[in-house]
Design an enzyme around this catalytic site. Sequence first.
Site, PDB file in Angstrom:
ATOM      1  N   ASP A   1       0.862  -1.192   0.000  1.00 27.11           N
ATOM      2  CA  ASP A   1       0.000   0.000   0.000  1.00 27.11           C
ATOM      3  C   ASP A   1       0.893   1.234   0.000  1.00 27.11           C
ATOM      4  OD1 ASP A   1      -3.255   0.206   1.026  1.00 27.11           O
ATOM      5  OD2 ASP A   1      -2.050   2.048   0.953  1.00 27.11           O
TER       6      ASP A   1
ATOM      7  N   CYS B   1     -19.868   1.411  -1.722  1.00 26.65           N
ATOM      8  CA  CYS B   1     -20.011   0.731  -3.020  1.00 26.65           C
ATOM      9  C   CYS B   1     -21.268   1.094  -3.809  1.00 26.65           C
ATOM     10  CB  CYS B   1     -19.957  -0.779  -2.806  1.00 26.65           C
ATOM     11  SG  CYS B   1     -18.309  -1.310  -2.314  1.00 26.65           S
TER      12      CYS B   1
ATOM     13  N   LEU C   1     -17.500  -9.234  -1.488  1.00 30.12           N
ATOM     14  CA  LEU C   1     -17.590  -9.332  -0.013  1.00 30.12           C
ATOM     15  C   LEU C   1     -18.405  -8.181   0.556  1.00 30.12           C
ATOM     16  CD1 LEU C   1     -15.646  -7.044   1.461  1.00 30.12           C
ATOM     17  CD2 LEU C   1     -13.842  -8.594   0.811  1.00 30.12           C
ATOM     18  N   ARG C   2     -18.997  -8.441   1.720  1.00 29.27           N
ATOM     19  CA  ARG C   2     -19.726  -7.403   2.455  1.00 29.27           C
ATOM     20  C   ARG C   2     -18.917  -7.019   3.675  1.00 29.27           C
ATOM     21  NH1 ARG C   2     -24.598 -11.200   3.647  1.00 29.27           N
ATOM     22  NH2 ARG C   2     -22.779 -12.545   3.774  1.00 29.27           N
ATOM     23  N   GLU C   3     -18.720  -5.725   3.870  1.00 32.28           N
ATOM     24  CA  GLU C   3     -18.029  -5.294   5.094  1.00 32.28           C
ATOM     25  C   GLU C   3     -18.821  -5.798   6.289  1.00 32.28           C
ATOM     26  OE1 GLU C   3     -17.155  -1.093   5.080  1.00 32.28           O
ATOM     27  OE2 GLU C   3     -16.347  -1.239   3.055  1.00 32.28           O
TER      28      GLU C   3
ATOM     29  N   LYS D   1     -23.502   0.496   8.055  1.00 32.14           N
ATOM     30  CA  LYS D   1     -24.261  -0.710   8.396  1.00 32.14           C
ATOM     31  C   LYS D   1     -23.592  -1.342   9.618  1.00 32.14           C
ATOM     32  CE  LYS D   1     -21.992  -4.019   5.362  1.00 32.14           C
ATOM     33  NZ  LYS D   1     -22.201  -5.052   4.383  1.00 32.14           N
TER      34      LYS D   1
HETATM   35  N1  LIG Z   1     -15.424  -2.184   0.645  1.00 34.74           N
HETATM   36  C1  LIG Z   1     -16.225  -3.091   0.096  1.00 34.74           C
HETATM   37  O1  LIG Z   1     -17.154  -3.598   0.738  1.00 34.74           O
HETATM   38  C2  LIG Z   1     -15.990  -3.547  -1.320  1.00 34.74           C
HETATM   39  C3  LIG Z   1     -16.635  -4.715  -1.773  1.00 34.74           C
HETATM   40  C4  LIG Z   1     -16.417  -5.134  -3.072  1.00 34.74           C
HETATM   41  C5  LIG Z   1     -15.596  -4.394  -3.913  1.00 34.74           C
HETATM   42  N2  LIG Z   1     -15.001  -3.251  -3.452  1.00 34.74           N
HETATM   43  C6  LIG Z   1     -14.128  -2.512  -4.370  1.00 34.74           C
HETATM   44  O2  LIG Z   1     -12.773  -2.848  -4.044  1.00 34.74           O
HETATM   45  C7  LIG Z   1     -11.933  -1.707  -4.234  1.00 34.74           C
HETATM   46  C8  LIG Z   1     -11.228  -1.363  -2.940  1.00 34.74           C
HETATM   47  O3  LIG Z   1     -12.233  -1.013  -1.991  1.00 34.74           O
HETATM   48  P1  LIG Z   1     -11.881  -0.830  -0.443  1.00 34.74           P
HETATM   49  O4  LIG Z   1     -13.164  -0.632   0.264  1.00 34.74           O
HETATM   50  O5  LIG Z   1     -10.967  -1.910  -0.022  1.00 34.74           O
HETATM   51  O6  LIG Z   1     -11.083   0.547  -0.496  1.00 34.74           O
HETATM   52  P2  LIG Z   1     -10.218   1.200   0.662  1.00 34.74           P
HETATM   53  O7  LIG Z   1     -10.297   2.660   0.446  1.00 34.74           O
HETATM   54  O8  LIG Z   1     -10.591   0.635   1.986  1.00 34.74           O
HETATM   55  O9  LIG Z   1      -8.730   0.691   0.344  1.00 34.74           O
HETATM   56  C9  LIG Z   1      -8.039   1.058  -0.799  1.00 34.74           C
HETATM   57  C10 LIG Z   1      -6.545   1.017  -0.454  1.00 34.74           C
HETATM   58  O10 LIG Z   1      -5.795   1.272  -1.626  1.00 34.74           O
HETATM   59  C11 LIG Z   1      -4.663   2.056  -1.259  1.00 34.74           C
HETATM   60  N3  LIG Z   1      -4.151   2.719  -2.453  1.00 34.74           N
HETATM   61  C12 LIG Z   1      -4.682   3.783  -3.116  1.00 34.74           C
HETATM   62  N4  LIG Z   1      -3.913   4.088  -4.163  1.00 34.74           N
HETATM   63  C13 LIG Z   1      -2.893   3.200  -4.180  1.00 34.74           C
HETATM   64  C14 LIG Z   1      -1.803   2.980  -5.039  1.00 34.74           C
HETATM   65  N5  LIG Z   1      -1.611   3.748  -6.112  1.00 34.74           N
HETATM   66  N6  LIG Z   1      -0.942   1.972  -4.760  1.00 34.74           N
HETATM   67  C15 LIG Z   1      -1.145   1.189  -3.675  1.00 34.74           C
HETATM   68  N7  LIG Z   1      -2.170   1.346  -2.825  1.00 34.74           N
HETATM   69  C16 LIG Z   1      -3.030   2.344  -3.080  1.00 34.74           C
HETATM   70  C17 LIG Z   1      -5.199   3.009  -0.218  1.00 34.74           C
HETATM   71  O11 LIG Z   1      -4.164   3.561   0.566  1.00 34.74           O
HETATM   72  C18 LIG Z   1      -6.119   2.078   0.579  1.00 34.74           C
HETATM   73  O12 LIG Z   1      -5.447   1.455   1.651  1.00 34.74           O
HETATM   74  C19 LIG Z   1     -12.839  -0.607  -4.761  1.00 34.74           C
HETATM   75  O13 LIG Z   1     -12.817  -0.609  -6.163  1.00 34.74           O
HETATM   76  C20 LIG Z   1     -14.198  -1.024  -4.261  1.00 34.74           C
HETATM   77  O14 LIG Z   1     -15.244  -0.523  -5.063  1.00 34.74           O
HETATM   78  C21 LIG Z   1     -15.170  -2.826  -2.174  1.00 34.74           C
END
Ligand SMILES: NC(=O)c1ccc[n+]([C@@H]2O[C@H](COP(=O)([O-])OP(=O)(O)OC[C@H]3O[C@@H](n4cnc5c(N)ncnc54)[C@H](O)[C@@H]3O)[C@@H](O)[C@H]2O)c1
Length: 436
Positions: free
Chosen positions: A30, A261, A154-156, A321
């Site tokens: 990250d 999302c 996945l669901r948080e 949620k």
């Molecule tokens: N949160 C959910 O429930 C969920 C479920 C399904 C899909 N998604 C999708 O998954 C993806 C990630 O979601 P999330 O909730 O985990 O996001 P998040 O914001 O919790 O995490 C994203 C991470 O990416 C890192 N990041 C950003 N730019 C970066 C880079 N250039 N290089 C390396 N790391 C970098 C950030 O620092 C952060 O830690 C999104 O596209 C989201 O739509 C999320």
Amino acid sequence: MNLCVIGTGYVGLVTGAVFSDLGYTVYCADTDGSKIDMLNCGKMPIYEPGLEEVVERNTQDGRLFFSTDIGDCISRSEIVFIAVGTPPGADGYADLGAVKAVAKTVAQNLNSYKVVVNKSTVPVGTADIVREIIIENRVDPQVDFDVVSNPEFLREGNAITDTLKPDRIVIGASCQSAAMKLVELYAPLERPMVVTDVRSAEVIKYASNSFLATKISFINAIANICELAGADVHKVAKGIGLDARIGTAFLNAGLGWGGSCFGKDTACFIATAEKLGYDFALLKSVVDINSQQPAFFVKKINSVLRGLEGKKIAVLGLAFKPNTDDLRDGKSIEIMAQLSALGAEIRAYDPIAMDNARKAYPDVDYCVDPYQAAANADAIVIVTEWNEFKFLDFDRLKKTMRAPVIFDGRNMFDPDRIRSKGFEYHCVGRAAKDRE
Ligand SMILES: NC(=O)c1ccc[n+]([C@@H]2O[C@H](COP(=O)([O-])OP(=O)(O)OC[C@H]3O[C@@H](n4cnc5c(N)ncnc54)[C@H](O)[C@@H]3O)[C@@H](O)[C@H]2O)c1
């Protein structure tokens, strides 16, 4: 097999942790050094039930690593997952800045054949963009790679279980060998897999979230009709949901969806359709219904309390949620803003999301428990259906409140039970008693 997961947020961290638990060596990377420092000290940057134990077990066993050196993690791995954020851009379309940046870093560290997997939610056509960036920037044109779409569902709050037991695993690949790499990777989970072309996989993710959002807006629209008609949406939802073609899931009326999302994915799907030349009017209405739902509820609160000027309101639940500390696009913020705009004094409580809430919205008066929030309150407003609230001591609440009134934005309770405890109880779409 060595894997690399880039982005250690809700998706990347859980994915990395679970893969390491399956026995793979996983390098999680990250750009956020503070997150990586926390993880290397055994602290979780997010709240997710069961995550800490999985991370601890696998870091101790030497299968799970955290680093800000993204290039190094890529060069050690055969499969590279992109799990960075894809926030909404100004036009509703996903901001692919982080995905593109990662694609460039992959290219610069492509020291051997790799499968690059888009796990981030990205609009149709993004795998092609990633592929082009890697071709343009790779250090050695002889080194081959494939880009695969493997959307995450996945669901948080339930992320570990969902990752271990997904309803299905979607793998979109342009060649069989790349698809088989992922099939082999996921094989230990013994879950159904849908192997398809890349573009179909990309559309599946948006279509899934849009369908779920549609179910929620549908039942909320029905709830609004029930209120006007004197019907009970709870009974209506049961009556329609028992039809196997419809199903009972996602038919809980309330304040509407929030979270990181559904809002951004519906906006992006609408924008994508528009770009492709299709007016997705259905999904636009779904979004409209969702955005109106909090205002309906606040209007009801304002009307029942005969104005909100100077009224003390206890807001219970801030996370979008239960079982998460994620506030992104949560209804709590909208509700509190609208109540405050009408003159109410807010005191808020959440079992887990208070630290995040304090950082994001420092002006709110936060309380240590529901009883402190409810002290001298004119009403309680439930915004998030935390399990903890099911076990509230209603006698204690009643004694401490100025007036025993509950507005339940999530239809958590049996109305008769709460009313039998001496409360005036209002919820969503169960108007028959509300109007007495
Ligand atoms: N949160 C959910 O429930 C969920 C479920 C399904 C899909 N998604 C999708 O998954 C993806 C990630 O979601 P999330 O909730 O985990 O996001 P998040 O914001 O919790 O995490 C994203 C991470 O990416 C890192 N990041 C950003 N730019 C970066 C880079 N250039 N290089 C390396 N790391 C970098 C950030 O620092 C952060 O830690 C999104 O596209 C989201 O739509 C999320």
